[in-house]
Motif scaffolding. Sequence first.
Motif, PDB file in Angstrom:
ATOM      1  N   LEU A  54      43.948  33.397  23.543  1.00 49.96           N
ATOM      2  CA  LEU A  54      43.639  34.675  24.193  1.00 49.96           C
ATOM      3  C   LEU A  54      42.395  34.571  25.049  1.00 49.96           C
ATOM      4  O   LEU A  54      42.341  35.097  26.170  1.00 49.96           O
ATOM      5  N   ALA A  55      41.357  33.895  24.535  1.00 46.96           N
ATOM      6  CA  ALA A  55      40.117  33.740  25.302  1.00 46.96           C
ATOM      7  C   ALA A  55      40.365  32.945  26.574  1.00 46.96           C
ATOM      8  O   ALA A  55      39.856  33.291  27.650  1.00 46.96           O
ATOM      9  N   GLU A  56      41.159  31.876  26.470  1.00 51.55           N
ATOM     10  CA  GLU A  56      41.463  31.072  27.658  1.00 51.55           C
ATOM     11  C   GLU A  56      42.250  31.883  28.681  1.00 51.55           C
ATOM     12  O   GLU A  56      41.973  31.831  29.882  1.00 51.55           O
ATOM     13  N   HIS A  57      43.257  32.634  28.217  1.00 51.03           N
ATOM     14  CA  HIS A  57      44.037  33.473  29.138  1.00 51.03           C
ATOM     15  C   HIS A  57      43.160  34.534  29.777  1.00 51.03           C
ATOM     16  O   HIS A  57      43.291  34.820  30.983  1.00 51.03           O
ATOM     17  N   ARG A  58      42.272  35.126  28.992  1.00 49.01           N
ATOM     18  CA  ARG A  58      41.377  36.159  29.526  1.00 49.01           C
ATOM     19  C   ARG A  58      40.496  35.578  30.628  1.00 49.01           C
ATOM     20  O   ARG A  58      40.345  36.174  31.705  1.00 49.01           O
ATOM     21  N   GLU A  59      39.914  34.407  30.366  1.00 47.16           N
ATOM     22  CA  GLU A  59      39.050  33.797  31.365  1.00 47.16           C
ATOM     23  C   GLU A  59      39.843  33.458  32.626  1.00 47.16           C
ATOM     24  O   GLU A  59      39.387  33.687  33.749  1.00 47.16           O
ATOM     25  N   ALA A  60      41.052  32.886  32.432  1.00 53.36           N
ATOM     26  CA  ALA A  60      41.860  32.501  33.586  1.00 53.36           C
ATOM     27  C   ALA A  60      42.251  33.719  34.416  1.00 53.36           C
ATOM     28  O   ALA A  60      42.162  33.708  35.653  1.00 53.36           O
ATOM     29  N   LEU A  61      42.693  34.782  33.749  1.00 49.92           N
ATOM     30  CA  LEU A  61      43.090  35.987  34.472  1.00 49.92           C
ATOM     31  C   LEU A  61      41.909  36.644  35.155  1.00 49.92           C
ATOM     32  O   LEU A  61      42.005  37.101  36.302  1.00 49.92           O
ATOM     33  N   LEU A  62      40.777  36.693  34.461  1.00 51.67           N
ATOM     34  CA  LEU A  62      39.601  37.362  35.009  1.00 51.67           C
ATOM     35  C   LEU A  62      39.119  36.675  36.276  1.00 51.67           C
ATOM     36  O   LEU A  62      38.784  37.319  37.274  1.00 51.67           O
ATOM     37  N   HIS A  63      39.106  35.346  36.243  1.00 54.40           N
ATOM     38  CA  HIS A  63      38.567  34.615  37.394  1.00 54.40           C
ATOM     39  C   HIS A  63      39.586  34.448  38.520  1.00 54.40           C
ATOM     40  O   HIS A  63      39.224  34.039  39.612  1.00 54.40           O
ATOM     41  N   SER A  64      40.858  34.754  38.243  1.00 54.60           N
ATOM     42  CA  SER A  64      41.861  34.666  39.304  1.00 54.60           C
ATOM     43  C   SER A  64      42.047  35.984  40.040  1.00 54.60           C
ATOM     44  O   SER A  64      42.748  36.023  41.045  1.00 54.60           O
ATOM     45  N   ILE A  65      41.428  37.062  39.567  1.00 54.74           N
ATOM     46  CA  ILE A  65      41.545  38.360  40.238  1.00 54.74           C
ATOM     47  C   ILE A  65      40.807  38.308  41.578  1.00 54.74           C
ATOM     48  O   ILE A  65      39.671  37.832  41.658  1.00 54.74           O
ATOM     49  N   ARG A  66      41.437  38.781  42.621  1.00 57.80           N
ATOM     50  CA  ARG A  66      40.811  38.753  43.939  1.00 57.80           C
ATOM     51  C   ARG A  66      39.671  39.756  44.044  1.00 57.80           C
ATOM     52  O   ARG A  66      38.710  39.535  44.770  1.00 57.80           O
ATOM     53  N   GLU A  67      39.786  40.858  43.315  1.00 52.87           N
ATOM     54  CA  GLU A  67      38.698  41.832  43.316  1.00 52.87           C
ATOM     55  C   GLU A  67      37.567  41.344  42.417  1.00 52.87           C
ATOM     56  O   GLU A  67      37.804  40.708  41.389  1.00 52.87           O
ATOM     57  N   GLY A  68      36.347  41.644  42.813  1.00 53.77           N
ATOM     58  CA  GLY A  68      35.208  41.277  41.991  1.00 53.77           C
ATOM     59  C   GLY A  68      35.084  42.195  40.788  1.00 53.77           C
ATOM     60  O   GLY A  68      35.345  43.395  40.880  1.00 53.77           O
ATOM     61  N   VAL A  69      34.724  41.621  39.653  1.00 55.34           N
ATOM     62  CA  VAL A  69      34.546  42.385  38.412  1.00 55.34           C
ATOM     63  C   VAL A  69      33.177  42.041  37.840  1.00 55.34           C
ATOM     64  O   VAL A  69      32.862  40.876  37.610  1.00 55.34           O
ATOM     65  N   VAL A  70      32.357  43.080  37.611  1.00 55.46           N
ATOM     66  CA  VAL A  70      31.039  42.912  37.017  1.00 55.46           C
ATOM     67  C   VAL A  70      30.931  43.876  35.850  1.00 55.46           C
ATOM     68  O   VAL A  70      31.179  45.079  36.003  1.00 55.46           O
ATOM     69  N   ALA A  71      30.578  43.350  34.680  1.00 56.01           N
ATOM     70  CA  ALA A  71      30.372  44.186  33.497  1.00 56.01           C
ATOM     71  C   ALA A  71      28.910  44.079  33.073  1.00 56.01           C
ATOM     72  O   ALA A  71      28.353  42.984  33.009  1.00 56.01           O
ATOM     73  N   VAL A  72      28.311  45.238  32.813  1.00 56.51           N
ATOM     74  CA  VAL A  72      26.906  45.305  32.402  1.00 56.51           C
ATOM     75  C   VAL A  72      26.845  46.108  31.116  1.00 56.51           C
ATOM     76  O   VAL A  72      27.439  47.196  31.032  1.00 56.51           O
ATOM     77  N   ASN A  73      26.171  45.587  30.091  1.00 59.26           N
ATOM     78  CA  ASN A  73      26.100  46.322  28.826  1.00 59.26           C
ATOM     79  C   ASN A  73      25.054  47.422  28.894  1.00 59.26           C
ATOM     80  O   ASN A  73      24.412  47.632  29.938  1.00 59.26           O
ATOM     81  N   ASN A  74      24.857  48.114  27.783  1.00 55.38           N
ATOM     82  CA  ASN A  74      23.945  49.269  27.779  1.00 55.38           C
ATOM     83  C   ASN A  74      22.492  48.868  28.013  1.00 55.38           C
ATOM     84  O   ASN A  74      21.671  49.721  28.354  1.00 55.38           O
ATOM     85  N   ASP A  75      22.179  47.586  27.836  1.00 53.50           N
ATOM     86  CA  ASP A  75      20.812  47.116  28.060  1.00 53.50           C
ATOM     87  C   ASP A  75      20.610  46.584  29.466  1.00 53.50           C
ATOM     88  O   ASP A  75      19.539  46.043  29.781  1.00 53.50           O
ATOM     89  N   GLY A  76      21.640  46.698  30.325  1.00 54.08           N
ATOM     90  CA  GLY A  76      21.509  46.227  31.693  1.00 54.08           C
ATOM     91  C   GLY A  76      21.677  44.728  31.847  1.00 54.08           C
ATOM     92  O   GLY A  76      21.280  44.154  32.862  1.00 54.08           O
ATOM     93  N   VAL A  77      22.307  44.075  30.867  1.00 55.70           N
ATOM     94  CA  VAL A  77      22.520  42.630  30.908  1.00 55.70           C
ATOM     95  C   VAL A  77      23.947  42.357  31.392  1.00 55.70           C
ATOM     96  O   VAL A  77      24.901  43.004  30.944  1.00 55.70           O
ATOM     97  N   VAL A  78      24.095  41.392  32.301  1.00 54.30           N
ATOM     98  CA  VAL A  78      25.407  41.043  32.832  1.00 54.30           C
ATOM     99  C   VAL A  78      26.208  40.319  31.752  1.00 54.30           C
ATOM    100  O   VAL A  78      25.767  39.303  31.203  1.00 54.30           O
ATOM    101  N   THR A  79      27.396  40.839  31.431  1.00 54.33           N
ATOM    102  CA  THR A  79      28.245  40.223  30.412  1.00 54.33           C
ATOM    103  C   THR A  79      29.492  39.586  31.013  1.00 54.33           C
ATOM    104  O   THR A  79      30.038  38.653  30.430  1.00 54.33           O
ATOM    105  N   VAL A  80      29.954  40.074  32.159  1.00 52.31           N
ATOM    106  CA  VAL A  80      31.128  39.509  32.823  1.00 52.31           C
ATOM    107  C   VAL A  80      30.839  39.428  34.310  1.00 52.31           C
ATOM    108  O   VAL A  80      30.308  40.384  34.899  1.00 52.31           O
ATOM    109  N   LEU A  81      31.196  38.296  34.915  1.00 51.19           N
ATOM    110  CA  LEU A  81      30.987  38.108  36.353  1.00 51.19           C
ATOM    111  C   LEU A  81      32.041  37.111  36.826  1.00 51.19           C
ATOM    112  O   LEU A  81      31.900  35.909  36.619  1.00 51.19           O
ATOM    113  N   ASN A  82      33.124  37.619  37.436  1.00 47.50           N
ATOM    114  CA  ASN A  82      34.178  36.693  37.835  1.00 47.50           C
ATOM    115  C   ASN A  82      33.850  36.038  39.175  1.00 47.50           C
ATOM    116  O   ASN A  82      32.839  36.339  39.819  1.00 47.50           O
ATOM    117  N   ASP A  83      34.730  35.133  39.601  1.00 47.03           N
ATOM    118  CA  ASP A  83      34.454  34.322  40.798  1.00 47.03           C
ATOM    119  C   ASP A  83      34.315  35.187  42.040  1.00 47.03           C
ATOM    120  O   ASP A  83      33.432  34.948  42.881  1.00 47.03           O
TER     121      ASP A  83
END
Length: 555
Positions: free
Chosen positions: A221-250
């Motif tokens: 599941l983790a491998e599929h998640r990483e592969a799908l996340l980084h293959s999305i053409r749209e940029g995805v940025v996730a920031v937690n409640n402390d303002g720390v970047v948790t997700v940043l795709n290609d």
Amino acid sequence: MWSSVSRSGRSLAGQFLLFQLVVVAVVLVAVAAISVTQSTKEFRDVRGQRMIAVAENVASTPIVRDRYPAEPGAARDPFVASTLAPEVDRAVGLSGASLAEIIGADGRVDVSSDPLRVGKTVGLGGSDVLLGRAWFGDADIDARHSLAAHVPILTSDGDVIAVVAVSEKYPSLWTLFSGAGERLVLYLGLGAALGSIGSWLLARRIKKSTRGLEIAEIASLAEHREALLHSIREGVVAVNNDGVVTVLNDSAQDLLGLTPDDVGKPLAAAELDPTVRAFLLSDDNERDVVIATPTKVLALNRRAATSQGKQIGMVTTMRDSTELASMQSQLTSHKSVTDTLRAQTHEFANQLHTISGLAQLGEFDSVTEFVGTLTRRRAAISDAVTQRISDPAVAALLIAKTSLAAETGVALRLDPTAHLRALDPALSTDVITLLGNLIDNAVDVSENSADARVTIGIDDTDGLELTVADTGPGIPENLRAAVFARGVTSKPDVPGGRGIGLALVRLVSAQYGGTVTISDGPGGGAMFTVRLPRAAVTLPDSPPPAPVPTYTAQL
């Protein structure tokens, strides 16, 4: 559908339970080993001292000393074994030892609690009793590991004539283990039971938390998640409640100029456009927000990310809308041309109606004069532009904008010093984009103002400088940077009513290494100035324009 058993044939919870039981067993074995070691040491220390005391008591008994000669090597009493047998038996009874005996200096057993050993020659092992001092330690007696105590029988001159040896076999492991404490076995049993129950409960908890997924399935599941996340053409940025970047795709890395190293770091420390950073860190949910950086136009959307009813951060998706913004600008230009044609059609229809009415009245001289006036006015407008603007596309844009502005009651004025040579087609298209957006915004804010007027300046003396001044309300200094950075789908949402057009102006200017600034205009409104450097603008030589009067066009 995911299976509930791992590839090894045992579930994750079962593996964890087995692992925990092994840990508990290792701990119990370690405790038992330590307990046995301590019991062995205690047995050696306590029993060793006890047996030395018993051996010393036997060695000091008068009857024992009387049965041995006063000098080494002298003949011993032949009845010593039977005479001293009660003494060694008493020593065994007092100490609880396994064996007590008296050994001559030559190593022959004279007296022993085990009659079968009398007369045998035995070794003293590592004992130093023959040096005249008592000793206790480990010894092998009849192939059995034992604890032995040796005490010498000395002559009056201090010579060793015999040795009193008292020994006891080491107890078995079970004896040592059970002797470590009356309740030790009970405690270890309770510990094993509690550890097993705790391991089982923890295994159930893990199974529930992982939703029954096994290690291989979680990894997949983790491998599929990483592969799908980084293959999305749209940029995805996730920031937690402390303002720390948790997700940043290609795609997000490319759009924002970030790297994978920025994941796990505070967003405030990343090298980002201030407007983009402020949007990513804001708490409110906004939709379809357009932000223009110096190099790109980004369309962003952010939503709150929740887990089990609690907000864990914000997720922002983004896409590059630079080409879309350019197409929007081109469509706006075409719409402007359409509106201009519509305005001219309306104007020509009115003029034709006038000519028709004059003809019906027989006022043919008036018809001729009216047509001549219209021709001269149209020619004056065209000449005023074309004699100063040699680029046909830019000239056509200014003529079209003049008629369109006149429809709204705004006068479009070309600065008397304006001059522009013919441009490269690509540069000409971009200049049309710059002027078209600036003029449209200026006309919008100048409408219904006193002395509604838009003044355009063009100078190609050193590079290319475009100025557009309006008579609108102006833009406060604290908002001048924001009107370029932020754009939305409707102009009222942005201070000054300016949308993506101004963002596109800054983007096109930046592509040429130029700048766009805002200052106070001479008519009380705002003045936008675009400067493109000489190195980025190649202008063919053309003769300077002849002096012509300025023009205005209004209803």
